[in-house]
Write a protein that holds these residues in place. Structure first.
Motif, PDB file in Angstrom:
ATOM      1  N   ILE A   1       0.833  -1.200   0.000  1.00 61.35           N
ATOM      2  CA  ILE A   1       0.000   0.000   0.000  1.00 61.35           C
ATOM      3  C   ILE A   1       0.869   1.253   0.000  1.00 61.35           C
ATOM      4  O   ILE A   1       0.576   2.232  -0.711  1.00 61.35           O
ATOM      5  CB  ILE A   1      -0.953  -0.007   1.212  1.00 61.35           C
ATOM      6  N   LEU A   2       1.958   1.253   0.754  1.00 57.82           N
ATOM      7  CA  LEU A   2       2.853   2.412   0.772  1.00 57.82           C
ATOM      8  C   LEU A   2       3.456   2.665  -0.608  1.00 57.82           C
ATOM      9  O   LEU A   2       3.603   3.818  -1.039  1.00 57.82           O
ATOM     10  CB  LEU A   2       3.957   2.206   1.811  1.00 57.82           C
ATOM     11  N   LYS A   3       3.777   1.599  -1.332  1.00 56.69           N
ATOM     12  CA  LYS A   3       4.268   1.755  -2.701  1.00 56.69           C
ATOM     13  C   LYS A   3       3.198   2.397  -3.586  1.00 56.69           C
ATOM     14  O   LYS A   3       3.503   3.256  -4.423  1.00 56.69           O
ATOM     15  CB  LYS A   3       4.666   0.390  -3.270  1.00 56.69           C
ATOM     16  N   ALA A   4       1.941   1.963  -3.384  1.00 56.66           N
ATOM     17  CA  ALA A   4       0.846   2.521  -4.194  1.00 56.66           C
ATOM     18  C   ALA A   4       0.634   3.997  -3.887  1.00 56.66           C
ATOM     19  O   ALA A   4       0.368   4.804  -4.797  1.00 56.66           O
ATOM     20  CB  ALA A   4      -0.435   1.733  -3.933  1.00 56.66           C
ATOM     21  N   ILE A   5       0.755   4.372  -2.612  1.00 61.45           N
ATOM     22  CA  ILE A   5       0.625   5.785  -2.239  1.00 61.45           C
ATOM     23  C   ILE A   5       1.701   6.619  -2.925  1.00 61.45           C
ATOM     24  O   ILE A   5       1.417   7.684  -3.511  1.00 61.45           O
ATOM     25  CB  ILE A   5       0.714   5.940  -0.702  1.00 61.45           C
ATOM     26  N   GLU A   6       2.921   6.136  -2.876  1.00 64.99           N
ATOM     27  CA  GLU A   6       4.023   6.870  -3.499  1.00 64.99           C
ATOM     28  C   GLU A   6       3.877   6.918  -5.015  1.00 64.99           C
ATOM     29  O   GLU A   6       4.128   7.955  -5.643  1.00 64.99           O
ATOM     30  CB  GLU A   6       5.351   6.224  -3.112  1.00 64.99           C
ATOM     31  N   LYS A   7       3.455   5.809  -5.588  1.00 64.43           N
ATOM     32  CA  LYS A   7       3.296   5.770  -7.044  1.00 64.43           C
ATOM     33  C   LYS A   7       2.193   6.722  -7.504  1.00 64.43           C
ATOM     34  O   LYS A   7       2.249   7.264  -8.619  1.00 64.43           O
ATOM     35  CB  LYS A   7       2.992   4.347  -7.501  1.00 64.43           C
ATOM     36  N   ALA A   8       1.203   6.930  -6.650  1.00 64.84           N
ATOM     37  CA  ALA A   8       0.124   7.865  -6.980  1.00 64.84           C
ATOM     38  C   ALA A   8       0.550   9.321  -6.795  1.00 64.84           C
ATOM     39  O   ALA A   8      -0.203  10.241  -7.136  1.00 64.84           O
ATOM     40  CB  ALA A   8      -1.096   7.570  -6.103  1.00 64.84           C
ATOM     41  N   GLY A   9       1.753   9.528  -6.245  1.00 66.26           N
ATOM     42  CA  GLY A   9       2.278  10.882  -6.109  1.00 66.26           C
ATOM     43  C   GLY A   9       2.021  11.520  -4.761  1.00 66.26           C
ATOM     44  O   GLY A   9       2.140  12.747  -4.622  1.00 66.26           O
ATOM     45  N   TYR A  10       1.716  10.722  -3.752  1.00 65.93           N
ATOM     46  CA  TYR A  10       1.414  11.263  -2.426  1.00 65.93           C
ATOM     47  C   TYR A  10       2.465  10.822  -1.410  1.00 65.93           C
ATOM     48  O   TYR A  10       3.207   9.872  -1.642  1.00 65.93           O
ATOM     49  CB  TYR A  10       0.010  10.846  -1.983  1.00 65.93           C
ATOM     50  N   LYS A  11       2.496  11.512  -0.274  1.00 65.24           N
ATOM     51  CA  LYS A  11       3.511  11.268   0.744  1.00 65.24           C
ATOM     52  C   LYS A  11       2.932  10.451   1.889  1.00 65.24           C
ATOM     53  O   LYS A  11       2.071  10.943   2.623  1.00 65.24           O
ATOM     54  CB  LYS A  11       4.051  12.598   1.271  1.00 65.24           C
ATOM     55  N   PRO A  12       3.414   9.211   2.057  1.00 66.74           N
ATOM     56  CA  PRO A  12       2.952   8.404   3.187  1.00 66.74           C
ATOM     57  C   PRO A  12       3.294   9.082   4.513  1.00 66.74           C
ATOM     58  O   PRO A  12       4.401   9.579   4.700  1.00 66.74           O
ATOM     59  CB  PRO A  12       3.724   7.084   3.029  1.00 66.74           C
ATOM     60  N   GLY A  13       2.315   9.112   5.408  1.00 66.94           N
ATOM     61  CA  GLY A  13       2.539   9.714   6.714  1.00 66.94           C
ATOM     62  C   GLY A  13       2.355  11.209   6.752  1.00 66.94           C
ATOM     63  O   GLY A  13       2.228  11.784   7.831  1.00 66.94           O
ATOM     64  N   GLU A  14       2.340  11.861   5.593  1.00 70.44           N
ATOM     65  CA  GLU A  14       2.129  13.306   5.538  1.00 70.44           C
ATOM     66  C   GLU A  14       0.788  13.657   4.899  1.00 70.44           C
ATOM     67  O   GLU A  14       0.147  14.635   5.282  1.00 70.44           O
ATOM     68  CB  GLU A  14       3.250  13.983   4.764  1.00 70.44           C
ATOM     69  N   GLU A  15       0.378  12.866   3.913  1.00 74.31           N
ATOM     70  CA  GLU A  15      -0.914  13.090   3.262  1.00 74.31           C
ATOM     71  C   GLU A  15      -1.854  11.893   3.430  1.00 74.31           C
ATOM     72  O   GLU A  15      -3.059  12.070   3.624  1.00 74.31           O
ATOM     73  CB  GLU A  15      -0.708  13.376   1.771  1.00 74.31           C
ATOM     74  N   ILE A  16      -1.288  10.703   3.339  1.00 76.99           N
ATOM     75  CA  ILE A  16      -2.088   9.479   3.463  1.00 76.99           C
ATOM     76  C   ILE A  16      -1.360   8.511   4.388  1.00 76.99           C
ATOM     77  O   ILE A  16      -0.168   8.242   4.200  1.00 76.99           O
ATOM     78  CB  ILE A  16      -2.315   8.810   2.089  1.00 76.99           C
ATOM     79  N   SER A  17      -2.054   8.005   5.374  1.00 72.25           N
ATOM     80  CA  SER A  17      -1.468   7.037   6.302  1.00 72.25           C
ATOM     81  C   SER A  17      -2.265   5.738   6.284  1.00 72.25           C
ATOM     82  O   SER A  17      -3.209   5.571   5.513  1.00 72.25           O
ATOM     83  CB  SER A  17      -1.401   7.626   7.718  1.00 72.25           C
ATOM     84  N   ILE A  18      -1.892   4.830   7.166  1.00 78.76           N
ATOM     85  CA  ILE A  18      -2.442   3.474   7.202  1.00 78.76           C
ATOM     86  C   ILE A  18      -3.269   3.273   8.462  1.00 78.76           C
ATOM     87  O   ILE A  18      -2.912   3.751   9.543  1.00 78.76           O
ATOM     88  CB  ILE A  18      -1.310   2.417   7.190  1.00 78.76           C
ATOM     89  N   ALA A  19      -4.366   2.547   8.331  1.00 78.64           N
ATOM     90  CA  ALA A  19      -5.159   2.098   9.479  1.00 78.64           C
ATOM     91  C   ALA A  19      -5.404   0.605   9.332  1.00 78.64           C
ATOM     92  O   ALA A  19      -5.536   0.090   8.211  1.00 78.64           O
ATOM     93  CB  ALA A  19      -6.480   2.853   9.559  1.00 78.64           C
ATOM     94  N   LEU A  20      -5.467  -0.093  10.455  1.00 78.38           N
ATOM     95  CA  LEU A  20      -5.687  -1.536  10.464  1.00 78.38           C
ATOM     96  C   LEU A  20      -6.950  -1.870  11.245  1.00 78.38           C
ATOM     97  O   LEU A  20      -7.217  -1.258  12.289  1.00 78.38           O
ATOM     98  CB  LEU A  20      -4.509  -2.269  11.115  1.00 78.38           C
ATOM     99  N   ASP A  21      -7.703  -2.822  10.748  1.00 83.28           N
ATOM    100  CA  ASP A  21      -8.746  -3.477  11.542  1.00 83.28           C
ATOM    101  C   ASP A  21      -8.325  -4.932  11.682  1.00 83.28           C
ATOM    102  O   ASP A  21      -8.418  -5.707  10.732  1.00 83.28           O
ATOM    103  CB  ASP A  21     -10.116  -3.375  10.872  1.00 83.28           C
ATOM    104  N   VAL A  22      -7.830  -5.280  12.867  1.00 76.09           N
ATOM    105  CA  VAL A  22      -7.311  -6.629  13.079  1.00 76.09           C
ATOM    106  C   VAL A  22      -8.446  -7.635  13.261  1.00 76.09           C
ATOM    107  O   VAL A  22      -8.326  -8.802  12.888  1.00 76.09           O
ATOM    108  CB  VAL A  22      -6.374  -6.650  14.303  1.00 76.09           C
TER     109      VAL A  22
END
Length: 426
Positions: free
Chosen positions: A222-243
């Protein structure tokens, strides 16, 4: 004086192909509005009762004709002639008619359908949007979406233990921009999976369901996809988990991470989360421990409660009494809001108000068995939950909610998108 003239129901089909209930409310001024009740796959054992027929000759026992009959007879007879504009009174009557603490007589699917349909009809009768009817002039906050883009657990037939891997597009100024960015990430994710020879079939909530080697690999992809889309992980889009860890715990109290071939204790699982949070831009973990592991939850909150959002779903089941116990024990710092877990709109709002008074965040949520009904989009704005979970940018029953939010944002000139405020220090 406008009054409720009729209430009736119908057995319809949800997004998983199972039956659910649709309720229609008819008012004396000719207004007619309906609502469809969702259904969950991963459910907390303290949820209000979803009434199913149990007749294996129909829908493998999952029919809802009994719930429909309760709407068409007992509930309808009690509510006809009442004002539709007093939601608290309507919902109190439903509670009184049922006579149990979990709607085991009428079925929470029956009572919630009635509660929703009457609210929608009342708003239409007054010629105001549903969110405005619910929230008045304070209904201005556009919720930050949490989009489930990789499915695992009981939402998909794959080797991933965690039920949902979500993106949280917090670093934008509008809901419209956050949704656009999320859709772009989703499409890049599909391309990455396809290039890596993974399957790109989707799970119940529209996320992809690949077989991956462990529970961290989905995050990395997912982090690769965020970067490939041109966005900054942790600054514009982050991750959430439902375990959805209640699905992982075994009789000995240990958690079985089958995808990694491990069995771990509560404390070991918390340590596992700490390592993930230290390594990746994770801002939220939902149901990190099981609904019965209160001691483990206290430890989890001590370790991560000041760093990320810790969400109780199966833990709290939208129940204000259970939430109050959690507040007293300093457990979690956020609650998932699912109206069908508690049975009426009024009880849902009571839980939200209790959470907000105690600085617990609220996330409005769909269920895995959904429909085209977008009620929760208006509801999220009406009660200012600030966040919403309603699937990926795929499957029309999920998109219906996002499109409704886009419509509301375009119609209301002074809405606020509070993603940066919520997650800027996470």
């Amino acid at each position: 004086m406008v009054y409720i003239e009729n209430i009736y129901s119908q057995e319809v089909i949800d997004s998983r192909g199972n039956p659910t209930i649709k309720v229609t409310a008819v008012l004396s001024d000719g207004t007619m509005e309906s609502a469809i009740v969702p259904s969950g796959a991963s459910t907390g054992k303290r949820e209000a009762l979803e009434l199913r027929d149990g007749d294996r000759s129909r829908y493998l026992g999952k029919g809802v004709l009994k719930a429909c009959e309760n709407v068409d007879t007992t509930i309808s007879e009690a509510l006809i002639g009442s004002t539709p504009f007093d939601q608290g009174h309507i919902d109190a009557m439903l509670k009184s008619i049922d006579g149990t603490n979990n709607y085991s007589n009428l079925g929470a699917n029956a009572t919630l359908g009635v509660s929703m349909a009457i609210a929608r009809a009342a708003a239409n009768s007054l010629d105001i949007p549903l969110y405005r009817y619910i929230g008045g002039s304070n209904a201005l906050v556009m919720p930050v979406p949490m989009l489930n883009i990789i499915n695992g657990g009981s939402h998909a037939d794959n080797t991933v233990d965690f039920q949902e891997y979500m993106i949280v597009p917090f670093g934008f100024d509008t809901f419209k921009d956050s949704l656009r960015a999320s859709a772009e990430v989703y499409q890049h994710l599909k391309g990455i999976l396809k290039d890596s020879k993974h399957i790109t079939s989707i799970g119940d909530e529209g996320g992809f369901a690949p077989n991956l080697k462990n529970n961290a690999e989905p995050i990395e992809i997912i982090l690769k996809a965020i970067e490939k889309a041109g966005y900054k992980p942790g600054e514009e889009i982050s991750i959430a988990l439902d375990v959805a860890s209640s699905e992982l715990v075994e009789k000995d109290g240990k958690y079985h991470l089958a995808g990694e071939g491990k069995k771990v204790t509560s404390y070991e699982l918390v340590e596992y989360y700490e390592k993930l949070v230290a390594k990746y831009p994770i801002v939220s973990i939902e149901d990190g421990l099981s609904e019965d592991d209160w001691e483990g939850w206290q430890h989890l909150t001590e370790r991560l409660g000041d760093k990320i959002q810790l969400v109780g779903d199966d833990l709290f089941v939208t129940n204000k009494d259970i939430l109050r116990h959690g507040i007293d024990k300093n457990i979690a710092n956020a609650i998932l809001i699912k109206p069908n877990q508690i049975g009426t709109l009024s009880e849902t709002m009571q839980t939200v108000r209790l959470a907000q008074r105690n600085n617990y965040r609220c996330i409005m949520s769909h269920r895995s068995g959904e429909s085209e009904d977008a009620f929760i989009a208006d509801f999220a704005i009406g009660i200012n939950t600030g966040e919403i979970k309603t699937g990926s940018t795929a499957r029309s029953e999920r998109i219906a909610k996002y499109n409704r939010l886009l419509q509301i944002e375009s119609e209301v000139p002074h809405t606020e998108y509070i993603g940066k405020e919520l997650f800027k220090n996470r």
